[in-house]
Write a protein that holds these residues in place. Structure first.
Motif, PDB file in Angstrom:
ATOM      1  N   SER A 115     -24.713   8.808 -17.539  1.00 28.57           N
ATOM      2  CA  SER A 115     -24.252  10.142 -17.355  1.00 28.57           C
ATOM      3  C   SER A 115     -25.574  10.941 -18.098  1.00 28.57           C
ATOM      4  CB  SER A 115     -23.012  10.611 -18.048  1.00 28.57           C
ATOM      5  OG  SER A 115     -21.954   9.876 -17.490  1.00 28.57           O
ATOM      6  N   GLU A 138     -23.519   8.246 -13.435  1.00 24.92           N
ATOM      7  CA  GLU A 138     -21.990   8.238 -13.688  1.00 24.92           C
ATOM      8  C   GLU A 138     -21.421   9.702 -13.484  1.00 24.92           C
ATOM      9  OE1 GLU A 138     -18.479   6.273 -14.499  1.00 24.92           O
ATOM     10  OE2 GLU A 138     -20.536   5.197 -14.779  1.00 24.92           O
ATOM     11  N   LYS A 139     -21.908  10.795 -14.080  1.00 24.08           N
ATOM     12  CA  LYS A 139     -21.399  12.030 -14.292  1.00 24.08           C
ATOM     13  C   LYS A 139     -22.684  13.090 -14.535  1.00 24.08           C
ATOM     14  CE  LYS A 139     -16.434  12.018 -14.663  1.00 24.08           C
ATOM     15  NZ  LYS A 139     -15.296  12.526 -15.650  1.00 24.08           N
ATOM     16  N   LEU A 141     -23.811  16.743 -15.846  1.00 28.30           N
ATOM     17  CA  LEU A 141     -23.327  18.003 -16.462  1.00 28.30           C
ATOM     18  C   LEU A 141     -24.386  18.866 -16.666  1.00 28.30           C
ATOM     19  CD1 LEU A 141     -20.657  18.517 -19.395  1.00 28.30           C
ATOM     20  CD2 LEU A 141     -22.760  19.762 -19.111  1.00 28.30           C
ATOM     21  N   ILE A 245     -21.751  12.573  -6.701  1.00 35.41           N
ATOM     22  CA  ILE A 245     -21.229  12.282  -7.729  1.00 35.41           C
ATOM     23  C   ILE A 245     -20.567  13.232  -8.581  1.00 35.41           C
ATOM     24  CG2 ILE A 245     -22.581  10.215  -8.097  1.00 35.41           C
ATOM     25  CD1 ILE A 245     -23.733  13.540  -9.747  1.00 35.41           C
ATOM     26  N   PRO A 246     -19.781  13.268  -9.409  1.00 30.45           N
ATOM     27  CA  PRO A 246     -18.834  14.092 -10.084  1.00 30.45           C
ATOM     28  C   PRO A 246     -19.861  15.005 -10.889  1.00 30.45           C
ATOM     29  CG  PRO A 246     -17.816  12.115 -10.626  1.00 30.45           C
ATOM     30  CD  PRO A 246     -19.190  11.545  -9.892  1.00 30.45           C
ATOM     31  N   VAL A 247     -19.754  16.477 -10.360  1.00 33.18           N
ATOM     32  CA  VAL A 247     -20.713  17.350 -11.236  1.00 33.18           C
ATOM     33  C   VAL A 247     -19.890  18.378 -12.145  1.00 33.18           C
ATOM     34  CG1 VAL A 247     -22.525  18.858 -10.896  1.00 33.18           C
ATOM     35  CG2 VAL A 247     -22.268  16.819  -9.131  1.00 33.18           C
ATOM     36  N   ARG A 248     -20.437  18.724 -13.229  1.00 37.00           N
ATOM     37  CA  ARG A 248     -19.648  19.779 -13.980  1.00 37.00           C
ATOM     38  C   ARG A 248     -20.772  20.858 -14.401  1.00 37.00           C
ATOM     39  NH1 ARG A 248     -16.490  17.200 -11.796  1.00 37.00           N
ATOM     40  NH2 ARG A 248     -15.013  15.756 -12.801  1.00 37.00           N
ATOM     41  N   ASP A 272     -16.862  16.948  -5.868  1.00 35.58           N
ATOM     42  CA  ASP A 272     -16.009  16.894  -7.051  1.00 35.58           C
ATOM     43  C   ASP A 272     -16.856  17.576  -8.230  1.00 35.58           C
ATOM     44  OD1 ASP A 272     -15.056  15.943  -9.369  1.00 35.58           O
ATOM     45  OD2 ASP A 272     -15.249  13.744  -9.152  1.00 35.58           O
ATOM     46  N   CYS A 273     -16.349  18.875  -8.387  1.00 31.42           N
ATOM     47  CA  CYS A 273     -17.200  19.709  -9.336  1.00 31.42           C
ATOM     48  C   CYS A 273     -16.281  20.469 -10.083  1.00 31.42           C
ATOM     49  CB  CYS A 273     -17.925  20.556  -8.340  1.00 31.42           C
ATOM     50  SG  CYS A 273     -18.851  21.946  -8.938  1.00 31.42           S
ATOM     51  N   LEU A 301     -16.893  15.624 -19.416  1.00 28.42           N
ATOM     52  CA  LEU A 301     -17.530  14.370 -19.037  1.00 28.42           C
ATOM     53  C   LEU A 301     -16.415  13.339 -18.949  1.00 28.42           C
ATOM     54  CD1 LEU A 301     -20.655  14.095 -21.401  1.00 28.42           C
ATOM     55  CD2 LEU A 301     -20.497  14.420 -18.829  1.00 28.42           C
ATOM     56  N   GLU A 302     -15.158  13.662 -19.829  1.00 27.35           N
ATOM     57  CA  GLU A 302     -14.138  12.707 -19.481  1.00 27.35           C
ATOM     58  C   GLU A 302     -12.965  13.044 -18.111  1.00 27.35           C
ATOM     59  OE1 GLU A 302     -12.429  12.915 -23.417  1.00 27.35           O
ATOM     60  OE2 GLU A 302     -14.107  12.083 -24.210  1.00 27.35           O
TER      61      GLU A 302
END
Length: 303
Positions: A115, A138-139, A141, A245-248, A272-273, A301-302
Motif C-alpha cells: 500500500s 494494495e491501496k 492513500l 485500485i482502491p484510492v483514499r 473505489d474511492c 487503509l483498512e
C-alpha cells in the motif's frame, strides 16, 4: 559544518521526542538513482510513504509511531531529496522516471505488492505507478492535494520553476534559512505555522543544505512547471478514471494548492474511492492535525 551530519543530528532529536527509532537504510537500485535512502520501522503489511516537493522522509516524523504499530513502514527519500542520491531532472521524462523509481525501489526490497501513502509530488509518483502497475498496489492513500491533479500552482513555486530566475532567488530572497523555511510552510504547506517546532524547522533547513538537494528541487520544478502552472502534458486530473485500485484521499480544508470541493469532484470518476476532509489543516495535514490524520489513515487503509 557538515550539513548531512547536522541533518541526521536534528532528525534524531525529532525522532527521540516522538519515541521512535526507525532504521535509516540505503538500498542499491537499478532505477533513476543508484542509492536510495529510506526509514524502516514496524511490522505488518508493507506500507510505502512517499513525501512531497523538496522535502524528505523524516517529514512524516509525527505519524510514524502510530502507523508503525499496524504496518511495516518503508519511508523513502525521492531522488535528489533527503539522503537519497542527488538527481538532475533536466530533460528527464518525468512520468517515466517517477514510475521507474518506485518500481526499482520495490524490486530492490523484494516487495511484490504494497500500500502507498503519497503526498503532493509523492502523490504524483504513486498515482503514475498505480496506473502502470495496479497489480503491485494494495491501496493508494493520497494525503494533501496530489501534484499533477490541478494545473494551478502557487506563485512562489512557479517562480522557483523558472530557469535563471530561480538561481537568483535562492541566492537572495529565497536563500535557505530557518526564517524562509517557516515562511514557505506558512504560505503553502500548513494552516498554523506556530504548531511547527523549532527543531522541525531546523531539520528542514539542514535538509535544504545537503549537497545536490537544491539542484534536484529546482530542476524538478523546471521540468514540471511553467510560469502559467503545471505542464499540461503531465496533467493527471483527467486521467484518474484509469486508477483501478482502491484510492483514499485525505485533504486539508485549507490546502493552498486546491480546495477539497474541486478535488473531490475530480475523484468521483474513480471506481473505489473515499474522500475525507481534515479541518484546520493545510497541504501537509498531518503537520497540523497529526492525531486526526493518523487515525484517518489507519481507518481508510483498512476500509
Amino acid at each position: 559544518m557538515n550539513t548531512t551530519e547536522e541533518f541526521k543530528r536534528t532528525r534524531k532529536i525529532l525522532f527521540d521526542k516522538e519515541g521512535i527509532q526507525p532504521q535509516s537504510k540505503i538500498v542499491t537500485t537499478n532505477g533513476p538513482v543508484k542509492n536510495v535512502h529510506y526509514l524502516e520501522i514496524g511490522s505488518g503489511k508493507p506500507l510505502i510513504l512517499i513525501h512531497g516537493g523538496g522535502s524528505h522522509s523524516s517529514e512524516w516524523f509525527n505519524i510514524i509511531k502510530p502507523l508503525s504499530t499496524k504496518y511495516h513502514l518503508y519511508v523513502v527519500d525521492r531522488p535528489g531529496c533527503g539522503l537519497t542520491d542527488s538527481f538532475d531532472y533536466t530533460e528527464v521524462d518525468f512520468r517515466k522516471s517517477a514510475v521507474e523509481f518506485v518500481e526499482s525501489f520495490m524490486n530492490a526490497l523484494g516487495l511484490d505488492k504494497a500500500s502507498f501513502i503519497g503526498q503532493s509530488m509523492g502523490g504524483y509518483f504513486s498515482i503514475c505507478f498505480a496506473m502502470q502497475y495496479p497489480e503491485r498496489v494494495e491501496k493508494l492513500l493520497l494525503i494533501g492535494a496530489p501534484a499533477g491533479v490541478n494545473l494551478w500552482i502557487p506563485l512562489v513555486l512557479r517562480l522557483l520553476g523558472t530557469k535563471g530566475l530561480n538561481r537568483f532567488l535562492v541566492k537572495s530572497v529565497a536563500k535557505p534559512s530557518i526564517k524562509n523555511v517557516k515562511n514557505v510552510h506558512k504560505q503553502i504547506l500548513v494552516a498554523d505555522v506556530e504548531k511547527l517546532s523549532e527543531d522541525y524547522l531546523k531539520h528542514c533547513y539542514y535538509g535544504q543544505l545537503i549537497p545536490g538537494n537544491e539542484k534536484g528541487f529546482l530542476t524538478l520544478l523546471e521540468n514540471v512547471l511553467t510560469l502559467a502552472g503545471w505542464k499540461k502534458d503531465l496533467y493527471l486530473g483527467d486521467k484518474l478514471h484509469h486508477l483501478k485500485i482502491p484510492v483514499r484521499f485525505i485533504w486539508g480544508d485549507k490546502d493552498a494548492f486546491e480546495k477539497p470541493e474541486t478535488g473531490r469532484s475530480k475523484t468521483e470518476v474513480i471506481q473505489d474511492c473515499k474522500f475525507e476532509v481534515v479541518e484546520n489543516a493545510g497541504h501537509c495535514p498531518w503537520l497540523d492535525q497529526p492525531e486526526v490524520c493518523a487515525s484517518l489513515i489507519s481507518k481508510m487503509l483498512e476500509d
